[in-house]
Design a protein around this motif. Structure first.
Motif, PDB file in Angstrom:
ATOM      1  N   GLY A 158       0.923  -1.284  -0.026  1.00  0.00           N
ATOM      2  CA  GLY A 158      -0.096   0.089   0.084  1.00  0.00           C
ATOM      3  C   GLY A 158       0.857   1.262   0.047  1.00  0.00           C
ATOM      4  N   ALA A 159       1.854   1.044   0.706  1.00  0.00           N
ATOM      5  CA  ALA A 159       2.608   2.450   0.814  1.00  0.00           C
ATOM      6  C   ALA A 159       3.329   2.612  -0.622  1.00  0.00           C
ATOM      7  CB  ALA A 159       4.185   2.191   1.689  1.00  0.00           C
ATOM      8  N   TRP A 160       3.753   1.655  -1.558  1.00  0.00           N
ATOM      9  CA  TRP A 160       4.365   1.923  -2.705  1.00  0.00           C
ATOM     10  C   TRP A 160       3.375   2.358  -3.610  1.00  0.00           C
ATOM     11  CZ3 TRP A 160       9.289   2.363  -3.074  1.00  0.00           C
ATOM     12  CH2 TRP A 160      10.024   1.721  -2.209  1.00  0.00           C
ATOM     13  N   PHE A 161       2.092   1.816  -3.660  1.00  0.00           N
ATOM     14  CA  PHE A 161       1.173   2.236  -4.368  1.00  0.00           C
ATOM     15  C   PHE A 161       0.651   3.712  -4.420  1.00  0.00           C
ATOM     16  CE2 PHE A 161      -0.568  -2.519  -4.269  1.00  0.00           C
ATOM     17  CZ  PHE A 161       0.414  -2.744  -5.101  1.00  0.00           C
TER      18      PHE A 161
ATOM     19  N   ALA B 227      -2.770   4.801  -8.207  1.00  0.00           N
ATOM     20  CA  ALA B 227      -2.732   3.882  -7.109  1.00  0.00           C
ATOM     21  C   ALA B 227      -3.846   2.632  -7.455  1.00  0.00           C
ATOM     22  CB  ALA B 227      -2.962   4.749  -5.994  1.00  0.00           C
ATOM     23  N   MET B 228      -4.862   3.347  -7.807  1.00  0.00           N
ATOM     24  CA  MET B 228      -5.979   2.253  -7.994  1.00  0.00           C
ATOM     25  C   MET B 228      -5.753   1.078  -8.740  1.00  0.00           C
ATOM     26  SD  MET B 228      -9.896   3.042  -9.387  1.00  0.00           S
ATOM     27  CE  MET B 228      -9.241   3.215 -11.006  1.00  0.00           C
ATOM     28  N   VAL B 229      -5.225   1.493 -10.160  1.00  0.00           N
ATOM     29  CA  VAL B 229      -4.699   0.422 -10.852  1.00  0.00           C
ATOM     30  C   VAL B 229      -3.595  -0.451 -10.618  1.00  0.00           C
ATOM     31  CG1 VAL B 229      -3.844   0.235 -13.170  1.00  0.00           C
ATOM     32  CG2 VAL B 229      -5.607   1.912 -12.864  1.00  0.00           C
ATOM     33  N   LEU B 230      -2.660   0.202  -9.893  1.00  0.00           N
ATOM     34  CA  LEU B 230      -1.692  -0.631  -9.369  1.00  0.00           C
ATOM     35  C   LEU B 230      -2.087  -1.836  -8.293  1.00  0.00           C
ATOM     36  CD1 LEU B 230       0.941   1.804  -9.062  1.00  0.00           C
ATOM     37  CD2 LEU B 230       1.205   0.174 -10.793  1.00  0.00           C
ATOM     38  N   SER B 231      -3.092  -0.853  -7.303  1.00  0.00           N
ATOM     39  CA  SER B 231      -3.361  -1.919  -6.378  1.00  0.00           C
ATOM     40  C   SER B 231      -4.364  -3.191  -6.866  1.00  0.00           C
ATOM     41  CB  SER B 231      -4.127  -1.337  -5.381  1.00  0.00           C
ATOM     42  OG  SER B 231      -4.700  -2.150  -4.309  1.00  0.00           O
ATOM     43  N   TYR B 232      -4.878  -2.921  -7.748  1.00  0.00           N
ATOM     44  CA  TYR B 232      -5.944  -4.070  -8.251  1.00  0.00           C
ATOM     45  C   TYR B 232      -4.955  -4.856  -9.316  1.00  0.00           C
ATOM     46  CZ  TYR B 232      -9.187  -6.642 -11.429  1.00  0.00           C
ATOM     47  OH  TYR B 232      -9.738  -7.453 -12.179  1.00  0.00           O
ATOM     48  N   ILE B 233      -3.978  -4.609 -10.060  1.00  0.00           N
ATOM     49  CA  ILE B 233      -3.214  -5.478 -10.852  1.00  0.00           C
ATOM     50  C   ILE B 233      -2.260  -6.484  -9.756  1.00  0.00           C
ATOM     51  CG2 ILE B 233      -1.172  -5.813 -12.603  1.00  0.00           C
ATOM     52  CD1 ILE B 233      -2.421  -3.136 -13.681  1.00  0.00           C
ATOM     53  N   VAL B 234      -1.842  -5.767  -8.954  1.00  0.00           N
ATOM     54  CA  VAL B 234      -0.766  -6.462  -7.950  1.00  0.00           C
ATOM     55  C   VAL B 234      -1.660  -7.377  -7.063  1.00  0.00           C
ATOM     56  CG1 VAL B 234       1.005  -6.407  -6.121  1.00  0.00           C
ATOM     57  CG2 VAL B 234       0.973  -4.990  -8.321  1.00  0.00           C
ATOM     58  N   GLY B 235      -2.795  -6.772  -6.651  1.00  0.00           N
ATOM     59  CA  GLY B 235      -3.534  -7.786  -5.783  1.00  0.00           C
ATOM     60  C   GLY B 235      -4.434  -8.950  -6.191  1.00  0.00           C
ATOM     61  N   GLN B 236      -4.482  -8.949  -7.656  1.00  0.00           N
ATOM     62  CA  GLN B 236      -5.171  -9.942  -8.109  1.00  0.00           C
ATOM     63  C   GLN B 236      -3.904 -11.061  -8.430  1.00  0.00           C
ATOM     64  OE1 GLN B 236      -8.155  -9.161  -7.479  1.00  0.00           O
ATOM     65  NE2 GLN B 236      -8.855 -10.451  -9.233  1.00  0.00           N
ATOM     66  N   ARG B 237      -3.000 -10.827  -8.284  1.00  0.00           N
ATOM     67  CA  ARG B 237      -1.653 -11.868  -8.549  1.00  0.00           C
ATOM     68  C   ARG B 237      -1.372 -12.343  -7.342  1.00  0.00           C
ATOM     69  NH1 ARG B 237       2.663  -8.754 -12.523  1.00  0.00           N
ATOM     70  NH2 ARG B 237       1.182  -8.786 -14.463  1.00  0.00           N
ATOM     71  N   LYS B 238      -1.365 -11.519  -6.069  1.00  0.00           N
ATOM     72  CA  LYS B 238      -1.046 -11.999  -4.886  1.00  0.00           C
ATOM     73  C   LYS B 238      -2.197 -12.271  -3.819  1.00  0.00           C
ATOM     74  CE  LYS B 238       3.442 -10.285  -5.178  1.00  0.00           C
ATOM     75  NZ  LYS B 238       4.533 -11.045  -5.047  1.00  0.00           N
TER      76      LYS B 238
END
Length: 484
Positions: A363-366, A401-412
């Motif tokens: 979250g910090a990075w996003f 931030a929204m797009v990054l969180s969604y893309i990484v979240g769907q992988r992790k």
């Protein structure tokens, strides 16, 4: 389904304090924009100083609000110990902050452009310190599922604040921005007194080992919070620093600050949803159907924020009177700011995947990435486009931030969000909005309101037809079940 009922009920109560409170605070906007003329720049000063206090509040609370939920729900921890450890930490940070501010008030005032008015900073430093001390008890009320007391204290502050503002501005004729800050100090100090009995009743125990573990969880949340709040206030902090005309900067910032108040309906909904949703998320983290629940919550959040967006845009011919006539030149930024707020709310919903697996560093990075985009847009374009750059900078920052969180979240930690269904609502809201703007060019205000209300009703009909779970709503849900 029981958790969704609880979410709906608690959101309604928290929403009462948030939405009604913000609505009542709207009464201060016409008051300020009437008694503080645009050219005085006083409202711009207020907007700028409150942006600084919002950032400082995040620093002082150090992510302990979310951390309290995480550890108070741990079966191995004692909630009172978690609370007292978190409170002692915030109190220590607050004391250090006040010592620094009062010890170096002259150079600090000069650095941010208030060399002639250090009293602005001393008052607001005290306000933000008291707000930080209140934050942990308020969070503990949410953990204890005591929304009535939470809402009562929030509303008491607002009624007192409005009453004193009317007294000073209207009755006594004290219209300087000084009194805005002074009244805030009085009200915040008064509300703090209500927490003293609770602090004396609780069993105090500071756990150093627990604090170390809490710090490892909270510092990424702090970075996340700093980046998140900068996405909200960086434009208001940067504006006087990068706008070419120092005097005009406060004037233009006042226009932007006044118009943004209308867009804050999105912040109200997101905040109310967060107050109710955050405790439930952590409590439900062990349930087998948790991912389906999170996906459904995201969908309904988007639906109702889009509905709020349409209501604000559709009723803008009426809502514009919230602010003084001189400030209405900036109303065009309102829909843009609301889009940014919707993105922020979606990002908040997406954030739970890394909070639940204790990887808050993501979250910090996003948030930092989004904040960087926002800074670049504001610094490059404010000198030429003024507050329009502020509005679009928010969309760019939150969108990143929204797009990054969604893309990484769907992988992790993938969650089956109903993306297609959500996009249908986004498209529908966009079409209804596009139909509203041509109406404004050809119809009188009363006819605009009627036509726009019909379009809003059509969107509500779409919600009821396809997705409104009437059975989970308080009161209505019981009647719905009885009729089945």
């Amino acid at each position: 389904m029981a958790n969704l009922k609880s979410l709906a009920k608690d959101t309604a109560i928290y929403g009462l304090s948030s939405i009604v409170g913000r609505f009542l605070n709207y009464l201060l906007v016409p008051l300020y924009t009437h008694y503080m003329p645009k050219d005085s720049g006083d409202y711009g000063i207020s907007t700028n100083v409150y942006a600084y206090t919002a950032l400082i509040l995040v620093l002082l609370t150090f992510g302990m609000e979310t951390t309290l939920f995480r550890f108070a729900n741990d079966e191995k921890a004692k909630p009172d110990t978690v609370f007292t450890t978190a409170f002692a930490t915030v109190a220590t940070l607050t004391a250090v902050f006040l010592l620094l501010v009062f010890g170096f008030i002259s150079p600090i005032s000069s650095a941010i452009g208030y060399a002639d008015h250090p009293e602005y900073l001393t008052m607001m430093a005290t306000v933000v310190a008291l707000d930080a001390l209140q934050a942990i008890p308020f969070s503990y009320l949410r953990f204890q599922k005591r929304p009535i007391r939470f809402a009562s204290l929030k509303l008491l502050f607002i009624f007192l604040n409005i009453g004193l503002n009317l007294l000073y501005f209207v009755w006594l004729g004290k219209t300087s921005v000084f009194y805005v800050f002074f009244i805030n100090l009085l009200c915040t100090g008064f509300i703090t007194l209500f927490f003293l009995p609770d602090l004396f009743r609780i069993r105090w125990h500071f756990d150093g080992a627990l604090l170390k573990t809490m710090f490892s969880y909270s510092w990424p949340i702090l970075i996340l919070g700093i980046a998140g709040i900068l996405n909200q206030v960086a434009d208001k902090i940067l504006f006087p620093l990068v706008y070419p005309d120092e005097v005009e900067a406060n004037v233009q910032l006042g226009v932007y600050g006044g118009c943004v108040k209308i867009a804050m309906i999105m912040a109200m909904i997101t905040q109310a949803f967060r107050y109710a949703y955050e405790p439930i998320v952590f409590a439900k983290s062990k349930d087998a159907d948790k991912k389906e629940y999170y996906a459904a919550a995201m969908k309904y959040f988007l639906i109702f924020t889009l509905l709020a967006f349409l209501c604000v845009v559709g009723w803008m011919p009426l809502l514009q009177y919230i602010i003084g006539e001189d400030y209405r030149e900036g109303l065009g930024v309102v829909p843009i700011v609301m889009v940014a707020e919707i993105m922020m709310g979606i990002y908040f919903n997406l954030s739970f995947w890394y909070k639940l697996i204790d990887r808050t560093i993501y979250g910090a990075w996003f948030s930092l990435a989004g904040c960087l985009v926002l800074f670049v847009v504001n610094i490059l374009f404010i000198p030429k486009y003024g507050y329009w750059a502020c509005a679009w900078g928010g969309v760019a920052g939150y969108g990143t931030a929204m797009v990054l969180s969604y893309i990484v979240g769907q992988r992790k930690n993938p969650i089956p969000y109903p993306i297609k269904d959500m996009l249908v609502y986004v498209l529908g809201a966009a079409i209804y909005t596009a139909l509203m703007y041509p109406i404004a060019d050809y119809l009188p205000v009363w006819a605009q309101l009627i036509c726009n209300t019909i379009l809003i009703a059509a969107f509500v009909g779409q919600i009821i037809r396809y997705d409104l779970p009437l059975s989970i709503l308080p009161v209505i849900g019981k009647k719905f079940k009885n009729n089945k």
